[in-house]
Design an enzyme around this catalytic site. Structure first.
Site, PDB file in Angstrom:
ATOM      1  CG  LEU A  45      -1.767  -0.992   1.608  1.00  0.00           C
ATOM      2  CD1 LEU A  45      -2.605  -1.079   2.671  1.00  0.00           C
ATOM      3  CD2 LEU A  45      -2.926  -0.775   0.451  1.00  0.00           C
ATOM      4  CB  ALA A  46       0.386   5.000  -0.653  1.00  0.00           C
ATOM      5  CD  GLU A  47       1.444   7.159   2.552  1.00  0.00           C
ATOM      6  OE1 GLU A  47       2.376   7.923   1.679  1.00  0.00           O
ATOM      7  OE2 GLU A  47      -0.023   6.625   2.148  1.00  0.00           O
ATOM      8  CB  THR A  48       2.335   0.347   6.478  1.00  0.00           C
ATOM      9  OG1 THR A  48       2.145  -0.108   5.310  1.00  0.00           O
ATOM     10  CG2 THR A  48       1.656  -0.484   7.239  1.00  0.00           C
ATOM     11  CG  HIS A  77      -3.298   8.257   3.533  1.00  0.00           C
ATOM     12  ND1 HIS A  77      -2.866   7.919   2.403  1.00  0.00           N
ATOM     13  CD2 HIS A  77      -3.840   6.818   3.202  1.00  0.00           C
ATOM     14  CE1 HIS A  77      -2.174   7.174   2.341  1.00  0.00           C
ATOM     15  NE2 HIS A  77      -3.074   6.479   2.825  1.00  0.00           N
TER      16      HIS A  77
END
Length: 188
Positions: A45-48, A77
């Site tokens: 994912l874009a970020e974790t 986000h």
């Protein structure tokens, strides 16, 4: 292997699969940076976000944010998504109507008194965009250098390279799908 609570959520929407995807590990204590990075790469994912106990009494929790390739000091986000996940998993803020998150840029206060959480972004550092970086961007996007009005590099966790072009048509003409920069454009 220790089991950990994990949530995958949509941020900025109430409709499943229509928001910004975020993985949140609710109990990341005892994970080191390498393990966090490997898990973030696995989620793709874009970020974790990894939630930890705060290291300062002013914060409700601490978050570390990883992309599949690196750690980020702050991102929007993940700030909102990790706050929502923390609250939904039983987190109790120290102050009514606000959650204080500790992250790489310091403390971020998230207003949870309304229908949706909100925060003020951390201060943004504004610097000149290095000439070699500007050249790389204009070549990669096929932007005619003379069409660039002004540039800056902004940093508030992520680093952003910002270019103002002379017209909307110039913006729409930017194209990263081409493979070679036509040097003849530079004098057009």
């Amino acid at each position: 292997m220790q089991k950990r609570r994990f949530i995958q959520c949509d941020v900025f929407t109430s409709t499943p699969t229509k928001g910004n995807g975020l993985a949140v590990i609710l109990d990341a204590e005892e994970l080191d940076a390498r393990q966090m990075q490997e898990f973030a790469a696995w989620t793709n994912l874009a970020e974790t976000a990894f939630l930890l106990p705060p290291t300062t009494p002013a914060a409700d929790y601490k978050v570390r944010i990883f992309t599949p390739a690196r750690e980020m000091l702050f991102a929007g986000h993940p700030t909102l998504g990790s706050c929502a996940a923390w609250l939904r998993s039983g987190g109790k803020p120290r102050s009514s109507g606000a959650v204080v998150q500790e992250c790489g840029v310091g403390l971020v206060t998230i207003d949870v008194s309304g229908e949706v959480p909100a925060f003020a972004a951390p201060p943004t550092k504004i610097e000149p965009l290095p000439t070699e970086r500007l050249r790389a961007i204009t070549e990669a996007l096929w932007i005619i250098p003379e069409r660039v009005v002004r540039v800056a590099q902004l940093s508030n966790g992520p680093v952003w390279q910002v270019l103002q072009l002379k017209s909307a048509a110039d913006v729409l003409a930017a194209d990263s799908s081409r493979t070679r920069y036509p040097h003849s454009l530079a004098s057009a």
